[in-house]
Structure formats: structure tokens, C-alpha cells
Design a protein around this motif. Structure first.
Motif, PDB file in Angstrom:
ATOM      1  N   GLY A 169       0.983  -1.239  -0.191  1.00  0.00           N
ATOM      2  CA  GLY A 169       0.060  -0.113  -0.047  1.00  0.00           C
ATOM      3  C   GLY A 169       0.866   1.298   0.194  1.00  0.00           C
ATOM      4  O   GLY A 169       0.592   2.005  -0.560  1.00  0.00           O
ATOM      5  N   TYR A 170       1.840   1.198   0.647  1.00  0.00           N
ATOM      6  CA  TYR A 170       2.742   2.273   0.711  1.00  0.00           C
ATOM      7  C   TYR A 170       3.573   2.572  -0.570  1.00  0.00           C
ATOM      8  O   TYR A 170       3.930   3.583  -0.734  1.00  0.00           O
ATOM      9  CB  TYR A 170       3.857   2.198   1.944  1.00  0.00           C
ATOM     10  CG  TYR A 170       3.042   2.246   3.318  1.00  0.00           C
ATOM     11  CD1 TYR A 170       2.713   3.433   4.037  1.00  0.00           C
ATOM     12  CD2 TYR A 170       2.765   1.117   3.999  1.00  0.00           C
ATOM     13  CE1 TYR A 170       2.013   3.532   5.232  1.00  0.00           C
ATOM     14  CE2 TYR A 170       2.187   0.771   5.186  1.00  0.00           C
ATOM     15  CZ  TYR A 170       1.736   2.274   5.831  1.00  0.00           C
ATOM     16  OH  TYR A 170       1.169   2.151   7.037  1.00  0.00           O
ATOM     17  N   LEU A 171       4.065   1.415  -0.932  1.00  0.00           N
ATOM     18  CA  LEU A 171       4.607   1.526  -2.388  1.00  0.00           C
ATOM     19  C   LEU A 171       3.737   2.192  -3.116  1.00  0.00           C
ATOM     20  O   LEU A 171       4.243   3.004  -4.204  1.00  0.00           O
ATOM     21  CB  LEU A 171       5.228   0.229  -2.816  1.00  0.00           C
ATOM     22  CG  LEU A 171       6.297  -0.470  -2.148  1.00  0.00           C
ATOM     23  CD1 LEU A 171       6.642  -2.133  -2.548  1.00  0.00           C
ATOM     24  CD2 LEU A 171       7.714   0.271  -2.572  1.00  0.00           C
ATOM     25  N   ALA A 173       1.106   4.213  -2.741  1.00  0.00           N
ATOM     26  CA  ALA A 173       1.161   5.484  -2.639  1.00  0.00           C
ATOM     27  C   ALA A 173       2.272   6.419  -3.146  1.00  0.00           C
ATOM     28  O   ALA A 173       2.009   7.477  -3.696  1.00  0.00           O
ATOM     29  CB  ALA A 173       0.588   5.736  -1.154  1.00  0.00           C
ATOM     30  N   HIS A 174       3.415   5.691  -2.820  1.00  0.00           N
ATOM     31  CA  HIS A 174       4.683   6.648  -3.114  1.00  0.00           C
ATOM     32  C   HIS A 174       4.701   6.656  -4.556  1.00  0.00           C
ATOM     33  O   HIS A 174       4.975   7.791  -5.134  1.00  0.00           O
ATOM     34  CB  HIS A 174       5.963   5.515  -2.606  1.00  0.00           C
ATOM     35  CG  HIS A 174       7.156   6.170  -3.095  1.00  0.00           C
ATOM     36  ND1 HIS A 174       7.639   7.445  -2.587  1.00  0.00           N
ATOM     37  CD2 HIS A 174       8.094   5.662  -3.917  1.00  0.00           C
ATOM     38  CE1 HIS A 174       8.820   7.444  -3.327  1.00  0.00           C
ATOM     39  NE2 HIS A 174       8.962   6.607  -4.176  1.00  0.00           N
ATOM     40  N   GLN A 175       4.465   5.549  -5.478  1.00  0.00           N
ATOM     41  CA  GLN A 175       4.517   5.570  -6.591  1.00  0.00           C
ATOM     42  C   GLN A 175       3.749   6.494  -7.153  1.00  0.00           C
ATOM     43  O   GLN A 175       4.019   6.804  -8.812  1.00  0.00           O
ATOM     44  CB  GLN A 175       4.544   4.229  -7.168  1.00  0.00           C
ATOM     45  CG  GLN A 175       5.995   3.511  -6.907  1.00  0.00           C
ATOM     46  CD  GLN A 175       5.638   2.000  -6.619  1.00  0.00           C
ATOM     47  OE1 GLN A 175       4.471   1.636  -6.812  1.00  0.00           O
ATOM     48  NE2 GLN A 175       6.838   1.153  -6.418  1.00  0.00           N
ATOM     49  N   ARG A 176       2.628   6.771  -6.850  1.00  0.00           N
ATOM     50  CA  ARG A 176       1.716   8.008  -7.456  1.00  0.00           C
ATOM     51  C   ARG A 176       2.316   9.364  -7.617  1.00  0.00           C
ATOM     52  O   ARG A 176       2.205   9.851  -8.711  1.00  0.00           O
ATOM     53  CB  ARG A 176       0.465   8.074  -6.390  1.00  0.00           C
ATOM     54  CG  ARG A 176      -0.431   7.040  -6.552  1.00  0.00           C
ATOM     55  CD  ARG A 176      -1.355   7.070  -7.563  1.00  0.00           C
ATOM     56  NE  ARG A 176      -2.498   6.299  -7.461  1.00  0.00           N
ATOM     57  CZ  ARG A 176      -2.471   4.952  -7.652  1.00  0.00           C
ATOM     58  NH1 ARG A 176      -1.643   4.399  -8.042  1.00  0.00           N
ATOM     59  NH2 ARG A 176      -3.801   4.247  -7.437  1.00  0.00           N
ATOM     60  N   TYR A 177       3.287   9.337  -6.738  1.00  0.00           N
ATOM     61  CA  TYR A 177       4.063  10.795  -7.011  1.00  0.00           C
ATOM     62  C   TYR A 177       5.292  10.599  -7.469  1.00  0.00           C
ATOM     63  O   TYR A 177       6.018  11.555  -7.925  1.00  0.00           O
ATOM     64  CB  TYR A 177       4.105  11.476  -5.675  1.00  0.00           C
ATOM     65  CG  TYR A 177       2.707  11.799  -4.887  1.00  0.00           C
ATOM     66  CD1 TYR A 177       1.709  12.490  -5.871  1.00  0.00           C
ATOM     67  CD2 TYR A 177       2.630  11.164  -3.895  1.00  0.00           C
ATOM     68  CE1 TYR A 177       0.650  12.694  -5.286  1.00  0.00           C
ATOM     69  CE2 TYR A 177       1.004  11.361  -3.305  1.00  0.00           C
ATOM     70  CZ  TYR A 177       0.072  12.119  -4.230  1.00  0.00           C
ATOM     71  OH  TYR A 177      -0.999  12.296  -3.592  1.00  0.00           O
ATOM     72  N   SER A 178       5.952   9.468  -7.328  1.00  0.00           N
ATOM     73  CA  SER A 178       7.436   9.268  -7.838  1.00  0.00           C
ATOM     74  C   SER A 178       7.401   9.296  -9.203  1.00  0.00           C
ATOM     75  O   SER A 178       6.711   8.761 -10.045  1.00  0.00           O
ATOM     76  CB  SER A 178       7.885   7.982  -7.138  1.00  0.00           C
ATOM     77  OG  SER A 178       8.648   7.371  -7.890  1.00  0.00           O
ATOM     78  N   SER A 183       6.415   3.855 -11.360  1.00  0.00           N
ATOM     79  CA  SER A 183       5.585   4.737 -10.996  1.00  0.00           C
ATOM     80  C   SER A 183       4.214   4.216 -11.154  1.00  0.00           C
ATOM     81  O   SER A 183       3.943   3.601 -12.147  1.00  0.00           O
ATOM     82  CB  SER A 183       5.644   5.986 -11.649  1.00  0.00           C
ATOM     83  OG  SER A 183       6.640   6.853 -11.296  1.00  0.00           O
ATOM     84  N   ALA A 184       3.162   4.348 -10.292  1.00  0.00           N
ATOM     85  CA  ALA A 184       1.892   4.117 -10.573  1.00  0.00           C
ATOM     86  C   ALA A 184       1.912   2.498 -10.906  1.00  0.00           C
ATOM     87  O   ALA A 184       0.864   2.050 -11.565  1.00  0.00           O
ATOM     88  CB  ALA A 184       1.263   4.696 -11.584  1.00  0.00           C
TER      89      ALA A 184
ATOM     90  N   GLY B 241      -4.119   0.853   2.007  1.00  0.00           N
ATOM     91  CA  GLY B 241      -4.842  -0.399   2.257  1.00  0.00           C
ATOM     92  C   GLY B 241      -3.735  -1.572   1.805  1.00  0.00           C
ATOM     93  O   GLY B 241      -2.969  -0.868   0.832  1.00  0.00           O
ATOM     94  N   GLN B 260       1.117  11.736   4.360  1.00  0.00           N
ATOM     95  CA  GLN B 260       2.169  11.392   3.222  1.00  0.00           C
ATOM     96  C   GLN B 260       2.693  12.634   2.959  1.00  0.00           C
ATOM     97  O   GLN B 260       2.179  13.692   2.457  1.00  0.00           O
ATOM     98  CB  GLN B 260       1.583  10.699   2.087  1.00  0.00           C
ATOM     99  CG  GLN B 260       2.766  10.320   0.792  1.00  0.00           C
ATOM    100  CD  GLN B 260       2.269   9.653  -0.321  1.00  0.00           C
ATOM    101  OE1 GLN B 260       0.943   9.542  -0.516  1.00  0.00           O
ATOM    102  NE2 GLN B 260       3.187   9.234  -1.009  1.00  0.00           N
ATOM    103  N   THR B 269      12.747  10.313  -5.644  1.00  0.00           N
ATOM    104  CA  THR B 269      11.418  10.775  -4.702  1.00  0.00           C
ATOM    105  C   THR B 269      11.638   9.873  -3.227  1.00  0.00           C
ATOM    106  O   THR B 269      11.992   8.874  -3.330  1.00  0.00           O
ATOM    107  CB  THR B 269      10.246  10.646  -5.561  1.00  0.00           C
ATOM    108  OG1 THR B 269      10.503  11.279  -6.651  1.00  0.00           O
ATOM    109  CG2 THR B 269       8.873  11.205  -4.656  1.00  0.00           C
ATOM    110  N   SER B 271       9.118   9.331  -0.043  1.00  0.00           N
ATOM    111  CA  SER B 271       7.711   9.434   0.703  1.00  0.00           C
ATOM    112  C   SER B 271       8.035   9.239   2.155  1.00  0.00           C
ATOM    113  O   SER B 271       8.582   8.301   2.552  1.00  0.00           O
ATOM    114  CB  SER B 271       6.539   8.601   0.111  1.00  0.00           C
ATOM    115  OG  SER B 271       6.262   9.135  -1.287  1.00  0.00           O
TER     116      SER B 271
END
Lengths: 198, 326
Positions: A169-171, A173-178, A183-184, B241, B260, B269, B271
Motif C-alpha cells: 500500500g505504501y509503495l 502511494a509513493h509511486q503515485r508521486y514518484s 511509478s503507478a 490499504g 504522506q 523521490t 515519501s
């Protein structure tokens, strides 16, 4: 006569079982005899004999319902299951690989070329703006209200952390912006907040 | 005297050349960025990461200012992703799920432009290398090397002509490739409009979902010491999630809210996720490919860091997280 012989044989096997010397091929017979409850006395007596042989101090009688109690406590023990097969850190092939690529190809250098706005016109509160500047009034994080005296044992254990499915989940979320290579990567599986209108 | 003379000549010959190289390389990066949008192409690429390999087909078209893109997964479960400008639709036939969202990665950093161009060369060395060949197309290699130990290097190859990026590698301090993505076949030029259409037109029975949104926030959390050149890009509250495989329900059961913060030096990047501690978690730091992930408890909060940076940079950030409400 035959029954007496059979009886002795079973007793020998239970004795051997108690001593850890029961042959593999006789194990079934010994266990089924014990299961049938006909030889539970033998089972207890042999153990007691073994204990006394080891030390006089062990000569204590067990309460009548000891076995039942033990069985009950065992049954109430929580069952620990292995973590699911989902290994969080392996970027299993997903749609997102594709997305990844496109984003790599397109955005590895985003900041170099950033300048478009309105990417998020669909979400007014996102508005595509740098947040800190626009939020004049201080917004207390909802988090703080929730943060009580909960404590947790944080143990350092790399392998277990690796299996932590939450990392995905964190990956995502991070990849959304990275602008990283994937990414994504989680377009397929990232959190979903709302069902779209049918 | 003679040696000094030669040294001077060498310096004269190479120093300006080197500097020019950097400027040229950075200009090429911008051309790559532009090409990714404005060139039409149809190709297959592979992504390699920690011994895993995944291939996809990509069709990209740019017509009258409109960008269309279709990506089809070629390995494992079927999946398709179609984008029209910023609108993304992903088709997951196995779970019969249609997912829509707005693209966030690109155009996400309006504040970056101001510092990125001059600052990048403070933290990275740019170099143009020899011509290479990828997927049958000649390309110009750009080598980007970090000037400290807190970030990775990159090797990119831009098609000649056209500047479409054909290869991207992330490299560690020993120039070892950590992960890479590259075209294996490619046709540049006009693409057939029909090839951009979905393979799954009949979606009446599909489940339609929308991506979770992130809401801007100002939480009071801050990072005291960042690796040089990193700036805060965003701070949001969002839901996190766990993922599942397609065979099960698609709705995460353990959605919870986190703060975040996103930091970037223009290329890499990091986070930082912060949430109240809830249940037992396992602290530690792991590295896979170019991604480093770390988790630890800070007071009654749980902190998770994710970044395409070496562990040293992640540690630097972890050590300086503080709550400082204004």
C-alpha cells in the motif's frame, strides 16, 4: 488366550511408545489402542513408572481431569497462520508494469519539464497546487485525535517486515508521486475509496 | 615546463567540453520529456527488477494536441490501461474491474520547475556518452551520476532522431544496474487509431471503481535534515490499504488514514508516511532494486519511508522526523 496375548502385545507397544522406542510399523496399532480409550490407564501408569524411575520427586498423582483440562487449554490456544502467499515486495507482473513504463518514459524527468496544471481538475480539493502555501489555517491532523496510548512492540525483523503485506500500500502511494521506473505500478490494486456511478 | 604546457592544453580542451556536455545533456532530457508526449509509436518493452522480468506492449499517439495511450500487459494476468490525456482507465478482465482515475504522477509538481533546472547539476554530473542501439534504433546515451552517496545514478538512451527514450537504467555507486526498462521492439511514426481501442468493450457487468483520493494537508510533521537538494513537493492525507490478488475481493479491508509527505531532488523521490500506531508492526529497512523501504515507531506513531534512494538517504530522513506544529 488369544485376547490375553494381544493385550500383552498392545501393552508392550504402549510401553515402547512411552519410552520413544515404538517401531514405526507398530505405531498405528499403539495409537489406535490409545484412541479407543481402552488403554489410557496403561498410558498413565507407564508414564508414572517412567517418572518415578527418573526421580522420587516426580511421584505425584495427577488430578483425575488433568488430561481433559490440558486438552481444553490446547483447544483454546490461538491458531497462528502463516502470512498469505502474497509477497509484498515482489513486483508481480501487473498492468502497472505497463503504466510504469509509460511513466518512466514520460516522467523520469518530470520536474525538468513540469509546468502543466489542471491534472486534477476532477478533484477540487486537490486542485493541483502545492499544499502548504494554500492552507493558511493550521489543520490539526485527524491522526492526532486518534493517537491514544496505544502501544505496539516494534521488533526489528527484516524478513517479517518483508512479508508485511501493508508495504504494498505504501509503495503504491509513493509511486503515485514518484517518477521512478514503476511509478503507478499499483494502478491495478491501490486503495479504492469509492465505487463509481454505474 | 613542457608538462605544464600540455596540462594547460588538456585542461583547455576538456574542461569547457565537459561543461558543454552537461548543458547539452540536460537539454536532451527536456527533449526526451517532450518526445514522450508528442511522438507517436508502437512498441514492446521489458522491465527488469531484481531478477524479475515483465513485458508490455505500448501504443502511444499524439494527434491534434490530444494524447492517447494503450498499454497491454503481456505476461501473467491480463490487463489493459488506456489513457486519454490525464484520464486513466484500467481494465482488469480477470476480476472484471474497471478502474478510473486522474493521472497524478505527471504535472504533479508545479512548484518544482523553479529550482529543478539549476539545482539538478549541483547534485548530479551529466555526461553524454557514445551512441548505442536499442530495439534496432540508434540512440544517444546520457549518463547521470550522483555527486554524493545519497542518490542513485541513471543511464538513459534517447532515439536518434526523435529523442524518444528507449532505455532507462538506475545504477548504484558502482555503476551496477539496479533496475532497467527498455524497448525490445519499436515502430516510430503514425499509429492506427483502432489499435488504441480497448479489447474489452463489453463492460456492462464489470465492477466500476475509482481511485482513492489524497487530500492536501498540513499536519505539523516535518523533516529537519533532508539530503541536499531535496524539497517538499506535497503533503497529503490519504487512505492506505493492503492489496490482494485478483481472485479475492478488490476492496482493501484495512484501509486507514496516513499523512504522506513527498520529497524530491528532481530525479529521485522519498515519501514519508505517518500514522498512529495500531497493532504490532515490524521495524526494519529493506532494499530491492532501487527502492528502499523502512518502517519504525516514533512515539505513538508509526513511520514508513519509501524512496528510490540508497539506505543512507532513508536513514538521514528517518533520523530527523519531528512534530512541529506552527
Amino acid at each position: 488366550m488369544e485376547i490375553g496375548k494381544q493385550n500383552r502385545r498392545v501393552q508392550e507397544q504402549i510401553s515402547a511408545l512411552v519410552d520413544g522406542e515404538c517401531a514405526t510399523h507398530e505405531l498405528d496399532l499403539a495409537l489406535s489402542a490409545l484412541k479407543a480409550q481402552a488403554y489410557t490407564d496403561e498410558w498413565e501408569i507407564y508414564h508414572q513408572i517412567g517418572d518415578i524411575l527418573k526421580s522420587e520427586d516426580l511421584n505425584i498423582g495427577l488430578s483425575a481431569d488433568f488430561t481433559a483440562h490440558l486438552a481444553a487449554s490446547l483447544a483454546s490456544e490461538p491458531v497462528y497462520r502463516k502470512p498469505s502467499h502474497h509477497f509484498s515486495f515482489q513486483f508481480s507482473p501487473k498492468v502497472a508494469y505497463a503504466v510504469a513504463a509509460m511513466l518512466t518514459l514520460a516522467t523520469i524527468l518530470v520536474p525538468q519539464f513540469a509546468g502543466h496544471e489542471g491534472a486534477e481538475t476532477g478533484a477540487p480539493y486537490l486542485a493541483g497546487h502545492f499544499v502548504a502555501a494554500t492552507n493558511g489555517a493550521q489543520v490539526q491532523p485527524a491522526l492526532l485525535a486518534v493517537a491514544g496510548s496505544q502501544t505496539a512492540n516494534a521488533r526489528t525483523d527484516q524478513s517479517r517486515m518483508l512479508r508485511d503485506p501493508q508495504i504494498d500500500g505504501y509503495l503504491a502511494a509513493h509511486q503515485r508521486y514518484s517518477n521512478s521506473m514503476y511509478s503507478a505500478i499499483e494502478y491495478e490494486t491501490g486503495p479504492i475509496s469509492q465505487e463509481a456511478e454505474k | 615546463m613542457r608538462i605544464l604546457f600540455f596540462t594547460l592544453i588538456l585542461l583547455n580542451a576538456f574542461v569547457p567540453a565537459f561543461a558543454d556536455d552537461s548543458v547539452e545533456a540536460q537539454a536532451l532530457l527536456q527533449k526526451i520529456q517532450l518526445a514522450s508526449k508528442k511522438v507517436s509509436y508502437d512498441g514492446t518493452f521489458v522491465f527488469q527488477h531484481e531478477g524479475q522480468l515483465a513485458s508490455s506492449r505500448i501504443i502511444h499517439s499524439f494527434e491534434a494536441g490530444d494524447e492517447f495511450e494503450k498499454i497491454e500487459k503481456l505476461d501473467g494476468q491480463r490487463g489493459e490501461y488506456i489513457r486519454h490525456n490525464e484520464d486513466i482507465t484500467s481494465y482488469q478482465p480477470e476480476s472484471k474491474t474497471l478502474r478510473t482515475e486522474k493521472r497524478q504522477s505527471l504535472d504533479m509538481f508545479p512548484a518544482v520547475l523553479a529550482f529543478s533546472a539549476p539545482n539538478l547539476s549541483e547534485h548530479y554530473q551529466f555526461r553524454l556518452a557514445e551512441t548505442a542501439r536499442v530495439a534496432g534504433v540508434d540512440c544517444r546515451m546520457i549518463i547521470i551520476e550522483p555527486k554524493d552517496l545519497l542518490r542513485y545514478g541513471y543511464r538513459l538512451c534517447a532515439a536518434i532522431p526523435g529523442n524518444l527514450m528507449l532505455l532507462a537504467q538506475t545504477t548504484d555507486l558502482n555503476s551496477r544496474v539496479l533496475e532497467q526498462i527498455a524497448f525490445t521492439s519499436l515502430n516510430i511514426g503514425h499509429v492506427d487509431e483502432n489499435s488504441l481501442k480497448t479489447d474489452y468493450p463489453d463492460i456492462a457487468e464489470w465492477k466500476k471503481v475509482r481511485d482513492a483520493v489524497a487530500v492536501p494537508t498540513e499536519s505539523g510533521w516535518a523533516v529537519r535534515t533532508l539530503p541536499a537538494g531535496f524539497k517538499k513537493m506535497r503533503e497529503v492525507r490519504r487512505l492506505i490499504g493492503t492489496n490482494f490478488d485478483a481472485s479475492t475481493s478488490r476492496k482493501p479491508t484495512d484501509l486507514h488514514e496516513v499523512v504522506q509527505m513527498v520529497f524530491s531532488d528532481g530525479l529521485a523521490t522519498i515519501s514519508v508516511f505517518i500514522e498512529p500506531v495500531n497493532g504490532e508492526r515490524h521495524a526494519g529497512i529493506i532494499q530491492k532494486g532501487a527502492t528502499t523501504v523502512s518502517g519504525f515507531q516514533l512515539g505513538s506513531f508509526w513511520v514508513t519511508l519509501v524512496g528510490e534512494v540508497p539506505a543512507a538517504a532513508i536513514k538521514m530522513v528517518s533520523d530527523s522526523i519531528e512534530y512541529k506544529p506552527k
